[in-house]
Design a protein around this motif. Sequence first.
Motif, PDB file in Angstrom:
ATOM      1  N   GLU A   1       3.813   1.424 -11.849  1.00 47.36           N
ATOM      2  CA  GLU A   1       3.473   0.022 -12.584  1.00 47.36           C
ATOM      3  C   GLU A   1       1.954   0.072 -12.783  1.00 47.36           C
ATOM      4  N   MET A   2       1.055   0.641 -11.897  1.00 48.02           N
ATOM      5  CA  MET A   2      -0.212   0.897 -12.169  1.00 48.02           C
ATOM      6  C   MET A   2      -0.489   1.868 -12.986  1.00 48.02           C
ATOM      7  N   LYS A   3       0.532   2.695 -13.623  1.00 46.64           N
ATOM      8  CA  LYS A   3       0.384   3.705 -14.418  1.00 46.64           C
ATOM      9  C   LYS A   3      -0.673   4.911 -13.667  1.00 46.64           C
ATOM     10  N   LEU A   4      -0.243   5.338 -12.525  1.00 44.03           N
ATOM     11  CA  LEU A   4      -0.916   6.377 -11.787  1.00 44.03           C
ATOM     12  C   LEU A   4      -0.199   7.577 -11.397  1.00 44.03           C
ATOM     13  N   GLN A   5       0.778   7.802 -12.413  1.00 41.54           N
ATOM     14  CA  GLN A   5       1.672   8.949 -11.953  1.00 41.54           C
ATOM     15  C   GLN A   5       0.943  10.437 -12.011  1.00 41.54           C
ATOM     16  N   ASN A   6       0.088  10.520 -13.126  1.00 39.68           N
ATOM     17  CA  ASN A   6      -0.741  11.757 -13.278  1.00 39.68           C
ATOM     18  C   ASN A   6      -2.037  11.837 -12.102  1.00 39.68           C
ATOM     19  N   HIS A   7      -1.932  11.202 -11.094  1.00 37.51           N
ATOM     20  CA  HIS A   7      -3.096  10.957 -10.247  1.00 37.51           C
ATOM     21  C   HIS A   7      -2.726  11.437  -8.792  1.00 37.51           C
ATOM     22  N   GLN A   8      -3.447  11.921  -8.034  1.00 32.27           N
ATOM     23  CA  GLN A   8      -3.161  12.540  -6.694  1.00 32.27           C
ATOM     24  C   GLN A   8      -3.245  10.832  -5.912  1.00 32.27           C
ATOM     25  N   ALA A   9      -2.181  10.938  -4.996  1.00 29.80           N
ATOM     26  CA  ALA A   9      -2.065   9.599  -4.260  1.00 29.80           C
ATOM     27  C   ALA A   9      -1.348   9.956  -3.019  1.00 29.80           C
ATOM     28  N   ILE A  10      -1.666   8.927  -1.928  1.00 27.70           N
ATOM     29  CA  ILE A  10      -1.051   9.173  -0.500  1.00 27.70           C
ATOM     30  C   ILE A  10      -0.845   7.358  -0.036  1.00 27.70           C
ATOM     31  N   GLY A  11      -0.042   7.411   0.432  1.00 27.90           N
ATOM     32  CA  GLY A  11       0.248   6.113   0.949  1.00 27.90           C
ATOM     33  C   GLY A  11       1.027   5.903   2.243  1.00 27.90           C
ATOM     34  N   PHE A  12       0.550   4.925   3.359  1.00 23.21           N
ATOM     35  CA  PHE A  12       0.769   4.806   4.382  1.00 23.21           C
ATOM     36  C   PHE A  12       1.378   3.436   4.774  1.00 23.21           C
ATOM     37  N   VAL A  13       2.627   3.126   5.763  1.00 22.03           N
ATOM     38  CA  VAL A  13       2.749   1.929   6.074  1.00 22.03           C
ATOM     39  C   VAL A  13       2.451   1.700   7.507  1.00 22.03           C
TER      40      VAL A  13
ATOM     41  N   GLN B   1       2.426  -7.978  12.912  1.00 23.41           N
ATOM     42  CA  GLN B   1       3.819  -8.704  12.548  1.00 23.41           C
ATOM     43  C   GLN B   1       3.977  -8.556  11.180  1.00 23.41           C
ATOM     44  N   HIS B   2       2.961  -8.545  10.430  1.00 26.96           N
ATOM     45  CA  HIS B   2       2.806  -8.325   8.861  1.00 26.96           C
ATOM     46  C   HIS B   2       2.842  -6.819   8.680  1.00 26.96           C
ATOM     47  N   THR B   3       4.386  -6.252   8.276  1.00 24.65           N
ATOM     48  CA  THR B   3       4.257  -4.868   7.843  1.00 24.65           C
ATOM     49  C   THR B   3       3.676  -4.480   6.367  1.00 24.65           C
ATOM     50  N   HIS B   4       2.593  -3.698   6.017  1.00 27.35           N
ATOM     51  CA  HIS B   4       1.863  -3.685   4.749  1.00 27.35           C
ATOM     52  C   HIS B   4       1.716  -2.092   4.659  1.00 27.35           C
ATOM     53  N   ILE B   5       1.484  -1.899   3.466  1.00 26.74           N
ATOM     54  CA  ILE B   5       1.365  -0.417   2.954  1.00 26.74           C
ATOM     55  C   ILE B   5      -0.005  -0.267   2.131  1.00 26.74           C
ATOM     56  N   HIS B   6      -0.889   0.981   2.853  1.00 24.81           N
ATOM     57  CA  HIS B   6      -2.207   1.222   2.374  1.00 24.81           C
ATOM     58  C   HIS B   6      -1.797   2.518   1.180  1.00 24.81           C
ATOM     59  N   ILE B   7      -2.247   2.355   0.156  1.00 26.36           N
ATOM     60  CA  ILE B   7      -2.110   3.481  -0.970  1.00 26.36           C
ATOM     61  C   ILE B   7      -3.610   3.795  -1.456  1.00 26.36           C
ATOM     62  N   TYR B   8      -3.889   5.251  -1.361  1.00 31.13           N
ATOM     63  CA  TYR B   8      -5.104   5.631  -1.983  1.00 31.13           C
ATOM     64  C   TYR B   8      -4.894   6.566  -3.025  1.00 31.13           C
ATOM     65  N   ALA B   9      -5.318   6.136  -4.220  1.00 29.93           N
ATOM     66  CA  ALA B   9      -5.143   7.323  -5.297  1.00 29.93           C
ATOM     67  C   ALA B   9      -6.311   7.615  -5.907  1.00 29.93           C
ATOM     68  N   ASN B  10      -6.409   8.971  -6.347  1.00 28.74           N
ATOM     69  CA  ASN B  10      -7.849   9.577  -7.117  1.00 28.74           C
ATOM     70  C   ASN B  10      -7.924   8.712  -8.474  1.00 28.74           C
ATOM     71  N   ARG B  11      -9.081   8.376  -8.666  1.00 29.01           N
ATOM     72  CA  ARG B  11      -9.321   7.583  -9.749  1.00 29.01           C
ATOM     73  C   ARG B  11      -9.587   8.648 -10.703  1.00 29.01           C
ATOM     74  N   ILE B  12      -9.787   9.954 -10.590  1.00 29.97           N
ATOM     75  CA  ILE B  12      -9.784  10.819 -11.528  1.00 29.97           C
ATOM     76  C   ILE B  12      -8.567  11.685 -11.795  1.00 29.97           C
ATOM     77  N   SER B  13      -7.981  11.653 -12.943  1.00 35.84           N
ATOM     78  CA  SER B  13      -6.558  12.332 -13.071  1.00 35.84           C
ATOM     79  C   SER B  13      -6.464  13.865 -13.031  1.00 35.84           C
ATOM     80  N   LEU B  14      -5.317  14.379 -12.914  1.00 37.42           N
ATOM     81  CA  LEU B  14      -5.405  15.724 -12.946  1.00 37.42           C
ATOM     82  C   LEU B  14      -5.744  16.409 -14.097  1.00 37.42           C
ATOM     83  N   THR B  15      -6.018  15.587 -15.205  1.00 32.91           N
ATOM     84  CA  THR B  15      -6.752  16.271 -16.354  1.00 32.91           C
ATOM     85  C   THR B  15      -7.829  15.876 -16.471  1.00 32.91           C
TER      86      THR B  15
END
Length: 290
Positions: free
Chosen positions: A89-101, A106-120
């Motif tokens: 949805e954020m259109k970050l398919q061409n970027h490195q990314a890692i996510g942790f739950v 009590q509140h399950t949540h996900i941290h996602i870190y994506a490289n702002r610079i794309s692979l190109t």
Amino acid sequence: MIGKGQSISRTQASIAYGWNQEKEAEVVLKEHLAGDTPKQIAEEFQIIQSQNERCIKNTLSFVVSPTIKDGKELSHKDLEKIAQRFINEMKLQNHQAIGFVHKDKQHTHIHIYANRISLTGQTYRDNFIGKRSQIAADNVAKQLGLTRVREVQQEKIQELKWQRLVIQKHHQQVMETRPKSLDEYIDKMKACKVKVIPSINKSNQLQGFRFEYKGANLKGSEVHRSMSGSKLIAEISQNNSYTRLREVPQTLKLLNNTVELSTNMAGKIAKDLAKQVIKRGLDTGLGMGY
């Protein structure tokens, strides 16, 4: 489900926080990465980021939070799906990314870190990144049948129905006295046991107002649409003039300070003024036609 996002510069420290085993962290997303430690992941980010050394805040940090109820029922695969769809949805398919739950609270949540610079080597535009994150999370919730932010807000508003009615009643009573300043309005609402809290950002811009009464803390528009910050300012500004309000105020006096209007609020006031001009023109035209 709620989404938050921002650009950051401390890549390794942030990823280390996400991978914190004390928070029962589990990897739920790994895109274009091979490393198995925060240091290795950060180094892989940096290789790509070296293509644009002018970009200082070169990592995107997101937090995606399902409701407490939904979070308790989500499996690891469900959380993987949420993280992947959010990236799409954020259109970050061409970027490195890692996510942790994280499930340490009590509140399950996900941290996602994506490289702002794309692979190109292209830099991802981070304007309105917070708002776009909210929209992306809402779209994912809608796709997966999870509770959406607006549903939570509506439930909250219904639960506080009687407080809303009391706040609105006092607002109407105060506005009938035609207060000529925001401070006068705030003081008169305070006399009715309603606390009016201005929302002012770091740039000293007024963004709106919240209303506190008997445990309820609501935005003006949540109490009633006529109580949004733009409508409140326009009406009080009008009280202070013998002629119709024609221009958006540049600054306002508030609690012994001078504040500016946020771009969003100024835009809404301008839009309302334009509607009033059109309506007066139509009314005049109709009157002349008879």
